[in-house]
Write a protein that holds these residues in place. Structure first.
Motif, PDB file in Angstrom:
ATOM      1  N   LYS A   1      62.793 124.855  15.348  1.00 19.14           N
ATOM      2  CA  LYS A   1      63.080 126.154  14.744  1.00 19.14           C
ATOM      3  C   LYS A   1      62.065 126.458  13.633  1.00 19.14           C
ATOM      4  N   TYR A   2      61.845 125.481  12.754  1.00 20.53           N
ATOM      5  CA  TYR A   2      60.891 125.701  11.667  1.00 20.53           C
ATOM      6  C   TYR A   2      59.500 125.961  12.207  1.00 20.53           C
ATOM      7  N   VAL A   3      59.089 125.154  13.157  1.00 24.99           N
ATOM      8  CA  VAL A   3      57.738 125.293  13.695  1.00 24.99           C
ATOM      9  C   VAL A   3      57.558 126.680  14.297  1.00 24.99           C
ATOM     10  N   SER A   4      58.596 127.178  15.003  1.00 23.57           N
ATOM     11  CA  SER A   4      58.421 128.490  15.628  1.00 23.57           C
ATOM     12  C   SER A   4      58.395 129.600  14.580  1.00 23.57           C
ATOM     13  N   VAL A   5      59.129 129.428  13.490  1.00 24.51           N
ATOM     14  CA  VAL A   5      59.068 130.436  12.419  1.00 24.51           C
ATOM     15  C   VAL A   5      57.671 130.452  11.789  1.00 24.51           C
ATOM     16  N   PHE A   6      57.163 129.264  11.485  1.00 22.90           N
ATOM     17  CA  PHE A   6      55.848 129.190  10.837  1.00 22.90           C
ATOM     18  C   PHE A   6      54.747 129.694  11.760  1.00 22.90           C
ATOM     19  N   ALA A   7      54.917 129.428  13.044  1.00 24.73           N
ATOM     20  CA  ALA A   7      53.870 129.805  14.000  1.00 24.73           C
ATOM     21  C   ALA A   7      53.690 131.322  14.041  1.00 24.73           C
ATOM     22  N   LYS A   8      54.737 132.051  13.653  1.00 23.21           N
ATOM     23  CA  LYS A   8      54.659 133.513  13.699  1.00 23.21           C
ATOM     24  C   LYS A   8      53.917 134.089  12.497  1.00 23.21           C
ATOM     25  N   ILE A   9      53.804 133.304  11.428  1.00 23.81           N
ATOM     26  CA  ILE A   9      53.157 133.822  10.227  1.00 23.81           C
ATOM     27  C   ILE A   9      51.649 133.622  10.339  1.00 23.81           C
ATOM     28  N   GLU A  10      50.907 134.715  10.126  1.00 22.17           N
ATOM     29  CA  GLU A  10      49.454 134.644  10.238  1.00 22.17           C
ATOM     30  C   GLU A  10      48.870 134.040   8.974  1.00 22.17           C
ATOM     31  N   ASP A  11      48.699 132.754   8.952  1.00 25.56           N
ATOM     32  CA  ASP A  11      48.185 132.133   7.745  1.00 25.56           C
ATOM     33  C   ASP A  11      47.574 130.779   8.102  1.00 25.56           C
ATOM     34  N   GLU A  12      46.299 130.625   7.727  1.00 26.98           N
ATOM     35  CA  GLU A  12      45.585 129.388   8.052  1.00 26.98           C
ATOM     36  C   GLU A  12      46.303 128.165   7.498  1.00 26.98           C
ATOM     37  N   TYR A  13      46.726 128.315   6.262  1.00 26.13           N
ATOM     38  CA  TYR A  13      47.358 127.174   5.599  1.00 26.13           C
ATOM     39  C   TYR A  13      48.635 126.760   6.301  1.00 26.13           C
ATOM     40  N   LEU A  14      49.427 127.760   6.691  1.00 23.14           N
ATOM     41  CA  LEU A  14      50.685 127.443   7.364  1.00 23.14           C
ATOM     42  C   LEU A  14      50.447 126.773   8.709  1.00 23.14           C
ATOM     43  N   LYS A  15      49.361 127.163   9.374  1.00 18.12           N
ATOM     44  CA  LYS A  15      49.035 126.531  10.650  1.00 18.12           C
ATOM     45  C   LYS A  15      48.812 125.035  10.438  1.00 18.12           C
ATOM     46  N   GLU A  16      48.136 124.719   9.332  1.00 19.01           N
ATOM     47  CA  GLU A  16      47.915 123.310   9.023  1.00 19.01           C
ATOM     48  C   GLU A  16      49.241 122.604   8.739  1.00 19.01           C
ATOM     49  N   ARG A  17      50.128 123.326   8.050  1.00 25.22           N
ATOM     50  CA  ARG A  17      51.429 122.723   7.718  1.00 25.22           C
ATOM     51  C   ARG A  17      52.234 122.417   8.974  1.00 25.22           C
ATOM     52  N   ILE A  18      52.053 123.254  10.021  1.00 19.31           N
ATOM     53  CA  ILE A  18      52.764 122.977  11.262  1.00 19.31           C
ATOM     54  C   ILE A  18      52.343 121.601  11.777  1.00 19.31           C
ATOM     55  N   ALA A  19      51.052 121.318  11.650  1.00 20.28           N
ATOM     56  CA  ALA A  19      50.565 120.010  12.082  1.00 20.28           C
ATOM     57  C   ALA A  19      51.243 118.908  11.267  1.00 20.28           C
ATOM     58  N   ASP A  20      51.367 119.127   9.961  1.00 23.01           N
ATOM     59  CA  ASP A  20      52.033 118.136   9.110  1.00 23.01           C
ATOM     60  C   ASP A  20      53.485 117.943   9.530  1.00 23.01           C
ATOM     61  N   ILE A  21      54.158 119.076   9.760  1.00 25.61           N
ATOM     62  CA  ILE A  21      55.580 119.005  10.105  1.00 25.61           C
ATOM     63  C   ILE A  21      55.760 118.264  11.427  1.00 25.61           C
ATOM     64  N   ASN A  22      54.907 118.569  12.396  1.00 34.60           N
ATOM     65  CA  ASN A  22      54.996 117.873  13.677  1.00 34.60           C
ATOM     66  C   ASN A  22      54.709 116.386  13.524  1.00 34.60           C
ATOM     67  N   ASP A  23      53.735 116.086  12.700  1.00 39.30           N
ATOM     68  CA  ASP A  23      53.355 114.691  12.510  1.00 39.30           C
ATOM     69  C   ASP A  23      54.517 113.902  11.909  1.00 39.30           C
ATOM     70  N   VAL A  24      55.080 114.429  10.834  1.00 35.65           N
ATOM     71  CA  VAL A  24      56.208 113.749  10.193  1.00 35.65           C
ATOM     72  C   VAL A  24      57.409 113.729  11.135  1.00 35.65           C
TER      73      VAL A  24
END
Lengths: 576, 89
Positions: A112-135
């Protein structure tokens, strides 16, 4: 032969066999649980979180020691996600409500979080998705009791090809078994790219459909300098790249060959090559790279991430450790350099119009002798455990140096009164980073035991340019004639008074500029540990006389860009 | 126990993203108070990085910070500094 274009992430060339790493997918069944099982599932979740936390902290420590603090800090973001209250609370409340197995619920919440973040156009958030997936994957693995098939225990040396690599994956890689890597996604500043750079593994990221075009076992050339991958190259291409690879490898090996040798010029002048550190656990990296001492030990970190103030004991233990570890080599501790861009939440610092011209560094310390003296006592006490020196940041004139020394004298007297031993001859230096100090270096030299030039601030103040302001950043020129003249003035004044001058700014670790600094007479160079081998090699390849004539010539140019051009040409000649 | 509520305009160039967001959460977690952040209809836990990032507060957006607890006053004061600072740290 097929060529794929991507983003150059870590320079260098490597040739090898493709090893494709698939995405790690977990198949998690949806299982109903009884009311009695809820507590057990919560406990499972907590245990997985604790285990994951331990894994990340261990990883972070290892990376800190092997690569440096900047790389280790990447995992701070992972810890933030791991400890996220909203995430944890949501998992637990859904567990109670839906009565399903925790692994399934956790995966759902994560999605759910990943899909919410994926919708926001932001380079930094894209990187955070990687962090969230990794953890998230770490937690899931621990929930399911699975082991990650690690990139750490590859049998052969390969080129890793993946859709994406998490920082955890990258951290598990080793130069011995990973020759290079290629990913479909990622940018130049992604964590994976940063880590590849410090691992010195050639890498191309953002190579859109690399995983589709490359097959397991393909022969690959990864050109991390140009950002291209050549798949199944023909003989001629392979040959020419082989030559390049050998040449590049030779350069790195050449530098590394010098790391444990003394930094002595060809005509026999010994130069001190030291490292800049911020944390005590960076000491192993300093030794690993052949550092002969610490030229700048920053001490602001004691104040970070805490509500209260550090005690004298906190300071003392850290200084003692570093002093003992580095002994007999010198360790120069910079006293608290707060203010400017370093802001600490313990202190009420009023909002300032110009923080870099404001209440910072030694100015703050002189106004708060309680805090200052506590640090000085700790340094003095630790001085019996090794070769400690101390220096004051942002000295702008002799009066500040005298006032600081007066407080130091008080600290010494307090220790004497208690019968606590310290190094009576401890060397006390002034950082020269304010133009007024540079211009009055002759006066300061009479009362300081050594100078250390803080080139970053000195350049900023001398050229009136804020490097963080992108509109004027182009004016920040270490080679500006004004900067070179100031430095020459400082060095000459110090030598006239028979004291040593070092430099702990970025300039000292730039080979071309270091060549000029050497010629100007700089006695000590302090830099990030990774740069030390190259600098040592450079110093061992040149005579002081040669460097002096280069410096003299450099002083004749009227613009910074001409100096830069000249320095790079000379550098190429010498390292040829 | 007190409740402090304050409406603020995000001044940071990057908005409440990236480093400022991480800093915000780190500072929020130093306090015992319950901290919530609201933007339009959205309300999130101020101690959660996921929450703060989900707010997507750009520069110049208006948010409300609410702290409830013994250290509420200090908490809001510290968090305000981060939100209204124009500098990147």
């Amino acid at each position: 032969m097929n060529q794929i274009k991507g983003i150059a992430a870590a320079s260098g060339i490597s040739i090898g066999i493709a090893y494709k790493v698939g995405k790690e997918e977990f198949i998690i069944p949806r299982e109903a649980i009884s009311d009695q099982e809820i507590a057990v599932q919560i406990q499972l979740f907590e245990e997985a979180l604790i285990k994951t936390r331990r894994e990340i902290i261990e990883l972070q420590k290892r990376i800190g020691a092997e690569m440096g603090q900047e790389e280790a800090q990447i995992f701070d973001a992972h810890l933030l996600v791991l400890e996220d209250r909203m995430l944890i609370e949501e998992v637990i409340s859904r567990l109670k409500k839906d009565k399903l197995n925790v692994a399934f619920i956790f995966q759902e919440v994560l999605k759910k979080y990943v899909s919410v973040f994926a919708k926001i156009e932001d380079e930094y958030l894209k990187e955070r998705i990687a962090d969230i997936n990794d953890v998230g994957k770490r937690i899931l693995r621990n929930l399911l009791g699975k082991e990650r098939k690690g990139l750490g225990d590859l049998k052969e040396r390969v080129i890793v090809v993946a859709h994406d690599l998490s920082p955890s994956d990258t951290a598990a890689m080793h130069k011995n078994n990973v020759a290079g890597f290629v990913t479909d996604i990622g940018g130049k500043t992604s964590h994976t790219a940063i880590m590849a750079k410090s691992l010195e593994i050639p890498a191309v990221v953002g190579a859109e459909d690399a995983t589709l075009k490359i097959n397991q076992g393909d022969m690959l050339i990864v050109d991390g300098t140009l950002g291209i991958i050549i798949v199944n190259p023909d003989e001629a291409t392979l040959e020419s790249y082989h030559g390049e690879e050998i040449k590049l490898k030779g350069v790195t090996e050449k530098f590394l060959s010098a790391k444990d040798l003394p930094a002595v010029t060809l005509d026999g002048n010994k130069i001190e090559i030291n490292a800049n550190i911020e944390f005590p656990d960076e000491v192993p990296a300093v030794k690993l790279h052949g550092g002969e001492g610490i030229g700048l030990y920053r001490t602001e970190f004691f104040y970070m991430n805490r509500k209260d103030l550090p005690t004298e004991e906190d300071h003392y233990q850290a200084y003692k450790y570093v002093a003992e570890e580095m002994s007999p080599y010198p360790v120069i501790i910079r006293t608290l350099d707060l203010g400017g861009d370093k802001f600490l939440s313990q202190f009420e610092i009023p909002h300032e119009m110009h923080p870099f011209l404001g209440w910072r560094a030694i100015r703050f310390c002189l106004a708060r002798p309680d805090i200052f003296k506590l640090q000085l006592r700790a340094i003095l006490r630790a001085s019996v455990h090794g070769n400690l020196r101390l220096m004051y940041p942002m000295i702008s004139g002799i009066e500040e140096l005298r006032q600081a020394n007066k407080i130091l004298e008080e600290a010494k007297n307090e220790l004497r009164a208690k019968g606590i031993l310290f190094d009576e001859d401890i060397q006390v230096g002034a950082m020269i980073e304010v133009p007024s100090a540079a211009m009055t270096a002759d006066i300061l030299a009479k009362e300081a035991d050594f100078f250390s030039i803080g080139s970053n601030d000195l350049i900023q103040y001398a050229l009136a340019v804020d490097r963080a302001n992108e509109k004027v950043a182009y004016l920040y020129e270490p080679t500006h004639p004004a900067v070179l003249r100031l430095i020459k003035h400082i060095i000459d004044a110090a030598h006239n008074a028979d004291i040593n001058v070092g430099m702990c700014g970025e300039m000292a670790g730039e080979p071309g500029l270091a060549l000029i600094l050497l010629g100007l007479g700089l006695d000590e160079f302090s830099m990030p540990p990774q740069v030390i081998p190259e600098l040592k090699f450079l110093i061992r390849s040149v005579t002081l006389k040669e460097a002096q004539s280069i410096a003299n010539e450099a002083l004749e140019f009227s613009t910074g860009s001409k100096v830069e051009e000249f320095a790079q040409a000379k550098l190429r000649e010498i390292l040829k | 126990m007190s409740v402090i509520r304050k409406q603020l305009t995000v001044k940071n160039r990057q908005g409440l993203h990236a480093r400022p967001a991480a800093l915000f959460v780190q500072v929020a977690n130093k306090f015992d108070s319950r901290i919530t952040v609201k933007r339009d209809e959205e309300e999130v836990n101020g101690k959660s990085i996921m929450g703060i990032l989900m707010l997507g507060a750009e520069k110049d957006s208006i948010i409300i910070i609410e702290a409830e607890g013994d250290d509420a006053h200090l908490a809001v004061q510290e968090l305000e500094k981060i939100v209204t600072s124009e500098e990147d740290r």
